[in-house]
Design a protein around this motif. Sequence first.
Motif, PDB file in Angstrom:
ATOM      1  N   LEU A 177       0.800  -1.231   0.072  1.00  0.00           N
ATOM      2  CA  LEU A 177      -0.072  -0.060   0.153  1.00  0.00           C
ATOM      3  C   LEU A 177       0.715   1.339  -0.063  1.00  0.00           C
ATOM      4  O   LEU A 177       0.465   2.283  -0.556  1.00  0.00           O
ATOM      5  CB  LEU A 177      -0.822   0.116   1.284  1.00  0.00           C
ATOM      6  CG  LEU A 177      -2.159  -0.784   1.355  1.00  0.00           C
ATOM      7  CD1 LEU A 177      -2.693  -0.796   2.872  1.00  0.00           C
ATOM      8  CD2 LEU A 177      -3.111  -0.356   0.256  1.00  0.00           C
ATOM      9  N   ILE A 262      -7.926   1.208  -3.904  1.00  0.00           N
ATOM     10  CA  ILE A 262      -9.163   0.366  -3.557  1.00  0.00           C
ATOM     11  C   ILE A 262      -9.645  -0.687  -4.636  1.00  0.00           C
ATOM     12  O   ILE A 262      -9.796  -1.515  -4.619  1.00  0.00           O
ATOM     13  CB  ILE A 262     -10.492   1.245  -2.887  1.00  0.00           C
ATOM     14  CG1 ILE A 262     -10.011   1.729  -1.528  1.00  0.00           C
ATOM     15  CG2 ILE A 262     -11.580   0.603  -2.885  1.00  0.00           C
ATOM     16  CD1 ILE A 262     -10.811   2.886  -1.182  1.00  0.00           C
ATOM     17  N   MET A 265      -7.256  -3.440  -5.035  1.00  0.00           N
ATOM     18  CA  MET A 265      -7.563  -4.628  -3.881  1.00  0.00           C
ATOM     19  C   MET A 265      -8.798  -5.475  -4.196  1.00  0.00           C
ATOM     20  O   MET A 265      -8.761  -6.659  -4.192  1.00  0.00           O
ATOM     21  CB  MET A 265      -7.756  -3.711  -2.711  1.00  0.00           C
ATOM     22  CG  MET A 265      -7.915  -4.767  -1.433  1.00  0.00           C
ATOM     23  SD  MET A 265      -8.269  -3.793   0.141  1.00  0.00           S
ATOM     24  CE  MET A 265     -10.049  -3.327   0.009  1.00  0.00           C
ATOM     25  N   LEU A 278      -1.802  -6.008   4.372  1.00  0.00           N
ATOM     26  CA  LEU A 278      -1.906  -4.422   4.049  1.00  0.00           C
ATOM     27  C   LEU A 278      -0.236  -4.229   4.658  1.00  0.00           C
ATOM     28  O   LEU A 278       0.037  -3.977   5.781  1.00  0.00           O
ATOM     29  CB  LEU A 278      -2.810  -3.882   4.784  1.00  0.00           C
ATOM     30  CG  LEU A 278      -4.309  -4.245   4.580  1.00  0.00           C
ATOM     31  CD1 LEU A 278      -5.238  -3.339   4.912  1.00  0.00           C
ATOM     32  CD2 LEU A 278      -4.577  -4.234   2.999  1.00  0.00           C
ATOM     33  N   PHE A 305     -10.610   1.523   3.486  1.00  0.00           N
ATOM     34  CA  PHE A 305     -10.410   0.413   2.834  1.00  0.00           C
ATOM     35  C   PHE A 305     -11.195  -0.875   3.277  1.00  0.00           C
ATOM     36  O   PHE A 305     -11.810  -1.702   2.294  1.00  0.00           O
ATOM     37  CB  PHE A 305      -8.801  -0.015   2.778  1.00  0.00           C
ATOM     38  CG  PHE A 305      -7.760   0.485   2.109  1.00  0.00           C
ATOM     39  CD1 PHE A 305      -7.596   0.012   0.682  1.00  0.00           C
ATOM     40  CD2 PHE A 305      -7.150   1.525   2.255  1.00  0.00           C
ATOM     41  CE1 PHE A 305      -6.797   0.524  -0.413  1.00  0.00           C
ATOM     42  CE2 PHE A 305      -6.199   2.154   1.371  1.00  0.00           C
ATOM     43  CZ  PHE A 305      -5.880   1.599   0.177  1.00  0.00           C
ATOM     44  N   TYR A 318      -8.488  -8.580   6.913  1.00  0.00           N
ATOM     45  CA  TYR A 318      -7.332  -7.672   6.466  1.00  0.00           C
ATOM     46  C   TYR A 318      -6.370  -7.915   7.821  1.00  0.00           C
ATOM     47  O   TYR A 318      -6.736  -7.780   8.968  1.00  0.00           O
ATOM     48  CB  TYR A 318      -7.811  -6.501   6.483  1.00  0.00           C
ATOM     49  CG  TYR A 318      -8.881  -6.203   5.434  1.00  0.00           C
ATOM     50  CD1 TYR A 318      -8.516  -5.750   4.171  1.00  0.00           C
ATOM     51  CD2 TYR A 318     -10.183  -6.443   5.709  1.00  0.00           C
ATOM     52  CE1 TYR A 318      -9.258  -5.849   2.982  1.00  0.00           C
ATOM     53  CE2 TYR A 318     -11.147  -6.324   4.424  1.00  0.00           C
ATOM     54  CZ  TYR A 318     -10.688  -6.052   3.248  1.00  0.00           C
ATOM     55  OH  TYR A 318     -11.836  -6.002   2.443  1.00  0.00           O
TER      56      TYR A 318
END
Length: 636
Positions: A177, A262, A265, A278, A305, A318
């Motif tokens: 990220l 986003i 992802m 992440l 997110f 996550y």
Amino acid sequence: MQQAYKLSRLYALLDKNRTPESYFHIRLGSNFPIILDLFERLYSTHPYKKEAFENLIEILINRHLERSEEQKKLDLHRSKNPNWYSSNEIVGMMLYTERFNQNFKGLEEKIPYFKKLGINTLHLMPFLDVPEPENDGGYAVRNYRETNPKLGSMEDFENLAKNLHQNGMNVIMDFVLNHCADTHQWAIKAKNGDEKYKEYFYFFKDRTIPDALEKTMLEIFPDTAPGNFTWLEEQKEWVMTLFHHYQWDLNYKNPRVLVEMIDNMLFLANKGVDIFRLDAVAYMWKDIGRFNQNLPEVHTLLQIFKMCGQVVAPGIAYIAEAIVAPEEIVKYFGEAEAEGNECDIAYNATFMALSWEAIASGNTDLLRKSMYSVPKKPMNTTWINYARCHDDIGLGFEDKLIQELGKNPLMHRLYMLRYYCDEQGTFGRGKRFMQEPNGNARLSGSMASLCGLEKALEEKNDFQIHLAQKRIHLQHAIILSLGGIPMIYSGDEIASTNFYNYLNESDKKHDNRWLHRPMMNWDIAENLEKYPIQKSVFENLKKMISLRKEIPAFADNNDLEFIDSGNSHLLVFKKTDKKGEHVWVICNFSEYETTFPSWFIGLNKNVKNLLTDEQFSLQYQNFIGRYDVLWLTLST
């Protein structure tokens, strides 16, 4: 006007595809005001705010429409069991695809191996497209929509994910990220002077702002990548590069960057990812005069997110890769009104480092003291518990806690480094990583080598081989019983020692972390009968994994209770299942036999050691062998 028309068409398409069990409309409607509020907090005055937010809603709708029916069914199933990742039945393994078995198809071939050991969650180290040869082990992403061609195509990855899912297994991937490669299309356009894409990064004409920022910035690789900015000679500008010169930090102050990431992802979620790790999240927001870790805006970004993921793919979980102080780590689960709306999982990095400290010192005082100081995490969140991983071991203990034990923090760290780097005639065969002028450093090395097996094998010392195996068993027994997700590092299951051949790989020889990133030795793994030591480690681990899955108390129900037994060699904790049944875990970090009292279980109580099936009656004091672990429950 055009954007509004596009959204109205998408809503019409959404209505056409509405099914009673999808619940997408409900999720979008309930999360929309939260996402909008979070977006406003970050971008209330930004000129791109409206355009970016409309693009975000369009992306959420499109990605939902692209999600397969199988994935939507799994989302629904997991929504009914929201902390599925906290189950005692989850056991993970992390690996580099190419070093484990060449490529995605090679991994498919090894599914029976994972099932034999009991692994049902695979953490695949970075597998997206990267430049060669410099890519920081895969953490410099060139294209978020393509895989590394050495590993196979995106279609190959999708087939692997489907095959794993059909075998009851989950996929974890690293989602980078904080930065991308300087060869990413955004960076190339920025280099060519495209103003839109220059705003995706942090560019500076001179050193005025970089110098101001440096005052509150950590250096992540001070030996190999000093400073946090790189001079671009052709452009005559500086660009922010916290990690390496070829990894450009993304500018999340630009809402377009957030929306693009986003979208990336959710694209990958639809390809079969179950859990996103992440990466480097603590560094995602930077400001002059503010320390460049753990800023409040980072948490707002992660909440966006998570909320967007909840709308499109509510079955996804996550992981916050934030290797920071315990009081900061728990914030990544979400605080106050955001509790449970940030990351679901975090690395138990402090415990990992402290377990190695306890082995070196033969004393659990610092480990226990540190665990008592960790704030309680929210329900429905969990830890990844691990003894080794792809990274170095950072000795990031709290100086204050070390001092309270009457020790000098620097001297204690230097003692550990000498202990594990075989400089006192000790058993460790580790290497210092990123050494500082005062001698402090991080630590590289495989589990087996740090536990003394490499040295013992060289010396053909049967007693030391036995002790090394017990240290390996100790580390694995603890991570399997703490609750949360135990993560086995690939190769540790067959006691792989340090991999010195990395020195012959030109792109790796300058980074000694490759010491503990071995090529999987399939001659050993598939012929264990010829290797009794490795077979013993494998079979012990296999047995413990199987036992863990039968013990509901080893799920994470926020029930972990550390117990001070009065013996500084011991780590004692209790786990409790939903029926109120207890398991006591007693770990001896000493190389000598010692004793434990019975008061925390009960004098004359009959107990069973689940690891050995042995039953006995507790005395006032009870013996536990060197480096032994007991999983005790009341016998019936």
